[in-house]
Structures are given as C-alpha cells and as structure tokens.
Design an enzyme around this catalytic site. Structure first.
Site, PDB file in Angstrom:
ATOM      1  N   HIS A  48       0.402   0.585   8.405  1.00  0.00           N
ATOM      2  CA  HIS A  48       0.172  -0.446   7.485  1.00  0.00           C
ATOM      3  C   HIS A  48       1.418  -1.257   6.920  1.00  0.00           C
ATOM      4  O   HIS A  48       1.349  -2.583   6.526  1.00  0.00           O
ATOM      5  CB  HIS A  48      -0.896  -0.057   6.385  1.00  0.00           C
ATOM      6  CG  HIS A  48      -1.759  -1.361   6.010  1.00  0.00           C
ATOM      7  ND1 HIS A  48      -3.130  -1.016   5.771  1.00  0.00           N
ATOM      8  CD2 HIS A  48      -1.452  -2.577   5.705  1.00  0.00           C
ATOM      9  CE1 HIS A  48      -3.817  -2.282   5.445  1.00  0.00           C
ATOM     10  NE2 HIS A  48      -2.541  -3.202   5.497  1.00  0.00           N
ATOM     11  N   THR A  49       2.397  -0.382   6.762  1.00  0.00           N
ATOM     12  CA  THR A  49       3.614  -1.143   6.196  1.00  0.00           C
ATOM     13  C   THR A  49       4.194  -2.304   7.194  1.00  0.00           C
ATOM     14  O   THR A  49       4.575  -3.264   6.591  1.00  0.00           O
ATOM     15  CB  THR A  49       4.842   0.048   6.064  1.00  0.00           C
ATOM     16  OG1 THR A  49       4.201   1.033   5.413  1.00  0.00           O
ATOM     17  CG2 THR A  49       6.017  -0.422   5.292  1.00  0.00           C
ATOM     18  N   CYS A  99      22.331  10.715   6.809  1.00  0.00           N
ATOM     19  CA  CYS A  99      23.738  10.560   7.069  1.00  0.00           C
ATOM     20  C   CYS A  99      24.332  12.086   7.042  1.00  0.00           C
ATOM     21  O   CYS A  99      25.406  12.083   7.772  1.00  0.00           O
ATOM     22  CB  CYS A  99      24.428   9.620   6.127  1.00  0.00           C
ATOM     23  SG  CYS A  99      24.677  10.396   4.447  1.00  0.00           S
ATOM     24  N   CYS A 102      25.805  11.904   2.116  1.00  0.00           N
ATOM     25  CA  CYS A 102      26.147  11.422   0.725  1.00  0.00           C
ATOM     26  C   CYS A 102      25.423  12.482  -0.015  1.00  0.00           C
ATOM     27  O   CYS A 102      24.899  13.786   0.362  1.00  0.00           O
ATOM     28  CB  CYS A 102      24.993  10.333   0.903  1.00  0.00           C
ATOM     29  SG  CYS A 102      23.206  10.634   0.984  1.00  0.00           S
ATOM     30  N   CYS A 105      21.722  13.640   0.772  1.00  0.00           N
ATOM     31  CA  CYS A 105      21.634  14.377   1.838  1.00  0.00           C
ATOM     32  C   CYS A 105      22.142  16.093   1.543  1.00  0.00           C
ATOM     33  O   CYS A 105      21.871  16.801   2.232  1.00  0.00           O
ATOM     34  CB  CYS A 105      22.334  13.661   2.919  1.00  0.00           C
ATOM     35  SG  CYS A 105      21.597  12.339   3.882  1.00  0.00           S
ATOM     36  N   CYS A 178       6.056   8.573  11.453  1.00  0.00           N
ATOM     37  CA  CYS A 178       5.791   7.716  10.309  1.00  0.00           C
ATOM     38  C   CYS A 178       4.442   8.571   9.613  1.00  0.00           C
ATOM     39  O   CYS A 178       4.458   9.386   8.979  1.00  0.00           O
ATOM     40  CB  CYS A 178       5.829   6.314  10.152  1.00  0.00           C
ATOM     41  SG  CYS A 178       5.080   5.821   8.640  1.00  0.00           S
ATOM     42  N   ARG A 375      -4.941   5.195  14.497  1.00  0.00           N
ATOM     43  CA  ARG A 375      -3.869   4.646  14.883  1.00  0.00           C
ATOM     44  C   ARG A 375      -4.006   3.927  16.348  1.00  0.00           C
ATOM     45  O   ARG A 375      -4.755   4.471  17.164  1.00  0.00           O
ATOM     46  CB  ARG A 375      -2.798   5.720  15.225  1.00  0.00           C
ATOM     47  CG  ARG A 375      -1.821   6.103  13.977  1.00  0.00           C
ATOM     48  CD  ARG A 375      -1.360   4.819  13.103  1.00  0.00           C
ATOM     49  NE  ARG A 375      -0.251   5.178  12.152  1.00  0.00           N
ATOM     50  CZ  ARG A 375      -0.598   4.711  10.942  1.00  0.00           C
ATOM     51  NH1 ARG A 375      -1.724   4.071  10.551  1.00  0.00           N
ATOM     52  NH2 ARG A 375       0.618   4.988  10.173  1.00  0.00           N
TER      53      ARG A 375
HETATM   54  P1  NAD Z   1      -4.717   1.992   6.454  1.00  0.00           P
HETATM   55  O1  NAD Z   1      -4.934   0.582   6.268  1.00  0.00           O
HETATM   56  O2  NAD Z   1      -5.244   2.618   7.780  1.00  0.00           O
HETATM   57  O3  NAD Z   1      -5.594   2.965   5.264  1.00  0.00           O
HETATM   58  C1  NAD Z   1      -5.582   2.675   4.143  1.00  0.00           C
HETATM   59  C2  NAD Z   1      -6.970   2.727   3.396  1.00  0.00           C
HETATM   60  O4  NAD Z   1      -6.932   2.644   2.153  1.00  0.00           O
HETATM   61  C3  NAD Z   1      -8.030   1.894   4.216  1.00  0.00           C
HETATM   62  O5  NAD Z   1      -9.067   2.703   4.699  1.00  0.00           O
HETATM   63  C4  NAD Z   1      -8.673   1.201   2.943  1.00  0.00           C
HETATM   64  O6  NAD Z   1     -10.149   0.826   3.091  1.00  0.00           O
HETATM   65  C5  NAD Z   1      -8.199   1.956   1.705  1.00  0.00           C
HETATM   66  N1  NAD Z   1      -8.085   1.528   0.425  1.00  0.00           N
HETATM   67  C6  NAD Z   1      -7.547   0.164   0.090  1.00  0.00           C
HETATM   68  N2  NAD Z   1      -7.636  -0.126  -1.115  1.00  0.00           N
HETATM   69  C7  NAD Z   1      -8.400   1.038  -1.738  1.00  0.00           C
HETATM   70  C8  NAD Z   1      -8.912   1.474  -2.748  1.00  0.00           C
HETATM   71  N3  NAD Z   1      -8.615   0.583  -3.987  1.00  0.00           N
HETATM   72  N4  NAD Z   1      -9.753   2.619  -3.186  1.00  0.00           N
HETATM   73  C9  NAD Z   1      -9.927   3.376  -2.033  1.00  0.00           C
HETATM   74  N5  NAD Z   1      -9.544   3.053  -0.751  1.00  0.00           N
HETATM   75  C10 NAD Z   1      -8.732   2.110  -0.314  1.00  0.00           C
HETATM   76  O7  NAD Z   1      -3.278   2.357   6.140  1.00  0.00           O
HETATM   77  P2  NAD Z   1      -2.238   3.500   6.371  1.00  0.00           P
HETATM   78  O8  NAD Z   1      -1.270   3.043   7.660  1.00  0.00           O
HETATM   79  O9  NAD Z   1      -2.993   4.798   6.480  1.00  0.00           O
HETATM   80  O10 NAD Z   1      -1.325   3.667   5.145  1.00  0.00           O
HETATM   81  C11 NAD Z   1      -1.737   4.049   3.861  1.00  0.00           C
HETATM   82  C12 NAD Z   1      -0.735   3.455   2.830  1.00  0.00           C
HETATM   83  O11 NAD Z   1       0.539   4.688   3.029  1.00  0.00           O
HETATM   84  C13 NAD Z   1      -0.029   2.067   2.979  1.00  0.00           C
HETATM   85  O12 NAD Z   1      -0.051   1.483   1.754  1.00  0.00           O
HETATM   86  C14 NAD Z   1       1.273   2.338   3.699  1.00  0.00           C
HETATM   87  O13 NAD Z   1       2.116   1.337   3.419  1.00  0.00           O
HETATM   88  C15 NAD Z   1       1.781   3.527   2.836  1.00  0.00           C
HETATM   89  N6  NAD Z   1       2.700   4.373   3.809  1.00  0.00           N
HETATM   90  C16 NAD Z   1       3.717   4.949   2.808  1.00  0.00           C
HETATM   91  C17 NAD Z   1       4.617   5.869   3.363  1.00  0.00           C
HETATM   92  C18 NAD Z   1       5.599   6.491   2.455  1.00  0.00           C
HETATM   93  O14 NAD Z   1       6.508   7.040   3.082  1.00  0.00           O
HETATM   94  N7  NAD Z   1       5.514   6.623   1.100  1.00  0.00           N
HETATM   95  C19 NAD Z   1       4.884   5.864   4.597  1.00  0.00           C
HETATM   96  C20 NAD Z   1       4.102   5.120   5.514  1.00  0.00           C
HETATM   97  C21 NAD Z   1       2.720   4.719   4.895  1.00  0.00           C
HETATM   98 ZN    ZN Z   2       4.818   3.689   8.521  1.00  0.00          ZN
END
Ligand code: NAD
Ligand code: ZN
Length: 382
Positions: A48-49, A99, A102, A105, A178, A375
């Site tokens: 999703h990012t 890296c 730092c 790390c 990821c 995915r």
């Molecule tokens: P995705 O879109 O496949 O899944 C997100 C789910 O959240 C969806 O099913 C959606 O219906 C649900 N949702 C949205 N708003 C909601 C709410 N208010 N209440 C309940 N459910 C709700 O996304 P994904 O690829 O699984 O990613 C999930 C999140 O994790 C994204 O925000 C993504 O950017 C983030 N992410 C964070 C990191 C990190 O390192 N922190 C890494 C990767 C992804």
């Molecule tokens: Zn990601």
C-alpha cells in the site's frame, strides 16, 4: 556476455503523473557506482505504501518516477567497494537500509533507523552523486525509497540489499522484503503477546494478516480482526482469526465494542491500516495495567493522534514499529532460512492471491484500490 559497466536497456513501469496508470517504457539503467548494486528484478509485489506515493495525496509529488519496493532478484553487477554481494547472488532489496556504521546500526537498542539509509520517500536520487540511474532518452527518471523495483533492472545501495539463501524460491519470498516482515515482526518482535493472551489486529491486508499469523504463532487464544471491508473477512478466514469486527456494524466506537467483548480490553493490538482513527481505536482497546498497542500503518501527512493522556497513565503502552523491528541486512537472511526450514510457520501461498505479467501491472493497483486479494505478484520476465 557480461553487461557489467554498460548501460542496460530494459522495461520499466513509469509513473509519469500522480494517480495515472503506469506506462511500460524502455529505460536506460546506468551501471552501479561506488557502494551500489545493479540487480535484475524477477518478481515484485504491490504494497500500500507504493499506492500512497503514486496517488500522492498530500505528499510532495516527484515524477516521473519508478515505484516499487517489495521484490526479489539476482545481482547483475556491483560498483566500486562492494564486497558483501557479487553477481549471481540471490537478493531482496529492502526499502530501508543498514550501513552497519552509524549510531543506530551500532546501537543495541535501535534496530532499523540507520542514519544513512533510513527510508526516505522524498528523495528520488542516489546518495553517491545525487543523480538518478534511470533515464529515458536522456531524461532522468526518479527512484523510490532507493529500490524502484517496477523495473527489470534497478540500482540499489549495497546497504539495502539482503543476500538470501539461493535455495529460496524467489517468487514466494518476494513479500518477505516488506509486507510480511512488517506485520509479522510487529507482533512477534514488538507486541510480543504471551501464550493465551488476546490480540486485536486492525486492517486485514497482507501486513495485518502477517501480524495475525504472528499472534497465532505466539499462542494467542483470541485473535480479533477489525476491518471496514467485509470482503476482507472471507480471505482472512484462512488465517487463524477467531472473531471479526466491522466498525460499520456498530453505532459506537469500535474500541468500546472490543472492550466489551473482552471484559476490559485486549492484551495486545496491532494497527495495520494507515487510518489515524484506527490507530486511536487500536490504542484505546487495550487493557489498562498491561495492554500494549503497536502502530504500523503509514499515516497521512497532516494526521494527528489524539487520545486522553489518562489512557497512558493507566499503564497502557503505545509503540510504533518500523519494518517489524527487523534489521534489514542482519536479520532478513535468517527470516528467509527459517521460512525455508518451515520454522517461521508462514505459508506464503496464502498471501500471494494474484499474479500478473509485467504488462498488466496496473491490475495490481486496481486490486489494491478495490481491496481485492492480498499480494499481487508481478512477473517482470513475463
Ligand atoms: P492494504 O490496503 O492491503 O490493507 C489495509 C487494510 O486496512 C484494508 O483491508 C482496509 O480495508 C483496512 N482499513 C482501512 N481503514 C481502516 C479502518 N479505519 N478500520 C479498520 N480497517 C481499515 O495495505 P497493506 O499493504 O497491508 O499495508 C497496511 C499498512 O501498513 C499501510 O498503511 C502501509 O503503508 C503500512 N506499511 C507500513 C510499514 C512499516 O514499516 N511501518 C511497511 C509496509 C507497509
Ligand atoms: Zn511496503
């Protein structure tokens, strides 16, 4: 015939404008410079990012750009000073780096906030010279989080390249780079539920379901899954979840529903939605005295988290987890080995629900925008 030191011409999916379908173009990929690795990407999947930075709602626009960060591939050539990997190595590019020098790390307490290679969504160029390695007829095309995996070849800093066991099937381990580590690690490394505890998971995409798998493996007795999209519940039934809650089915905040369901709140919660409202609910639904909430979703740029401080004073803990608290280079090869030895307890086939040839990459965006499947694996050679 070796392509080392030469410009490679290959196909890439270029985002020319925010929210417009990607177009498959022939791009030139320059050779890797000092501390860089050029790799052939075989598989990539959509997280999703990528979609946030493609839609660019509220974020600084940077186009034309090659998005993509969840992927797997093989090293084609390496730049000066690179000794950790060599041509032919099987690798996962990681959107945040290590890296190994730092203060982060080297710290025993910090895991993946590297000063040099920490994720940077706004930088579209390489660190070595502030330029791009991609171009079309001389026009530079920007990078994304240092990985840009929506291209048959890409150039990545060596600190963002995890060398993995060549026995690992590159299609199956692609989402480990990821989504899987992000969600799974948020539970097993950060929330750390004890056997028999209750866990709430907000958001049932691949990240949230990987977090739910973590809860199952830790021995949680109840795993309560929260999502607004009822279609998600069907898919999630394959994942050891015990109860489903759709906030839309209630006329009170979902945290109140969960507190009632559990007689005071869950022991742990993990938020994987990116919605600030869900983040607040995830925090407010944990039990006082010991409850721990872990935030994972990427918020919107102007979001603010608002709760009453008394919720914290009553001994609840709020944490954030980046990349599941894993060290990208030091830990990921072990995660892949554990997957291969069936010690991780994860079945990657359950996460890879769709697969498309490179030419159909826009379908992966449609699926994610409509909340269909988890995915979608994009085959760059097909
Ligand atoms: P995705 O879109 O496949 O899944 C997100 C789910 O959240 C969806 O099913 C959606 O219906 C649900 N949702 C949205 N708003 C909601 C709410 N208010 N209440 C309940 N459910 C709700 O996304 P994904 O690829 O699984 O990613 C999930 C999140 O994790 C994204 O925000 C993504 O950017 C983030 N992410 C964070 C990191 C990190 O390192 N922190 C890494 C990767 C992804
Ligand atoms: Zn990601």
């Amino acid at each position: 015939m070796s392509t080392a030191g030469q410009v490679i011409r290959c196909k890439a999916a270029v985002a020319w404008e925010a929210g417009k379908p990607l177009s498959i173009e022939e791009v030139e990929v320059a050779p890797p410079q000092k501390d860089e690795v050029r790799m052939k990407i075989l598989f990539t999947s959509l997280c999703h990012t990528d979609v946030y930075y493609w839609e660019c709602k509220g974020y600084t626009p940077l186009f034309p750009r090659i998005l993509g960060h969840e992927a797997s591939g093989i090293v084609e050539s390496v730049g000066e000073g690179v000794t950790d990997v060599q041509p032919g190595d099987h690798v996962l590019p990681i959107f945040t780096g290590e890296c190994k020098k730092c203060r982060h790390c080297l710290s025993e307490e910090s895991n993946n906030m590297c000063d040099l290679l920490r994720i940077n969504c706004d930088r579209g160029v390489m660190l070595a010279d502030g330029k791009t390695r991609f171009s079309i007829k001389g026009k530079p095309i920007y990078h994304f989080v240092g990985t840009s995996t929506f291209s048959q070849y890409t150039v990545v800093h060596v600190g963002q390249v995890a060398k993995i066991n060549p026995a690992a099937p590159l299609d199956k381990v692609c989402p480990i780079s990821c989504g899987i580590c992000t969600g799974f690690g948020a539970t097993v490394n950060v929330a750390k539920p004890r056997k028999g505890q209750t866990v709430a998971i907000f958001g049932l995409g691949a990240v949230g379901l990987a977090a739910a798998e973590g809860a199952r493996i830790c021995g949680a007795s109840r795993i309560i899954a929260v999502d607004l999209n009822p279609r998600r519940f069907e898919e999630a039934k394959k994942f050891g979840i015990t109860e489903f809650v759709n906030p839309k089915d209630y006329n009170k905040p979902v945290q109140e529903v969960i507190v009632e369901m559990t007689g005071g709140g869950v022991d742990r919660s993990v938020e994987c939605t990116g919605s600030v409202q869900a983040m607040i609910s995830a925090f407010e639904c944990v039990h006082d005295g010991w409850g721990v909430c872990v935030l994972v979703g990427v918020p919107k740029i102007d979001d603010a988290f608002k709760t009453h401080p008394m919720k914290l004073l009553s001994e609840r803990t709020l944490k954030g987890a980046f990349y599941g608290n894993y060290k990208p280079l030091s830990d990921i090869p072990n995660v892949v080995d554990k997957y291969l030895n069936k010690e991780l307890g994860l079945d990657m086939d359950k996460f890879i629900t769709h697969s498309v040839p490179f030419a159909d990459i826009n379908k992966a965006f449609d699926y994610m925008l409509q909340g269909i499947g988890l995915r979608c694996l994009i085959h760059l050679d097909a």
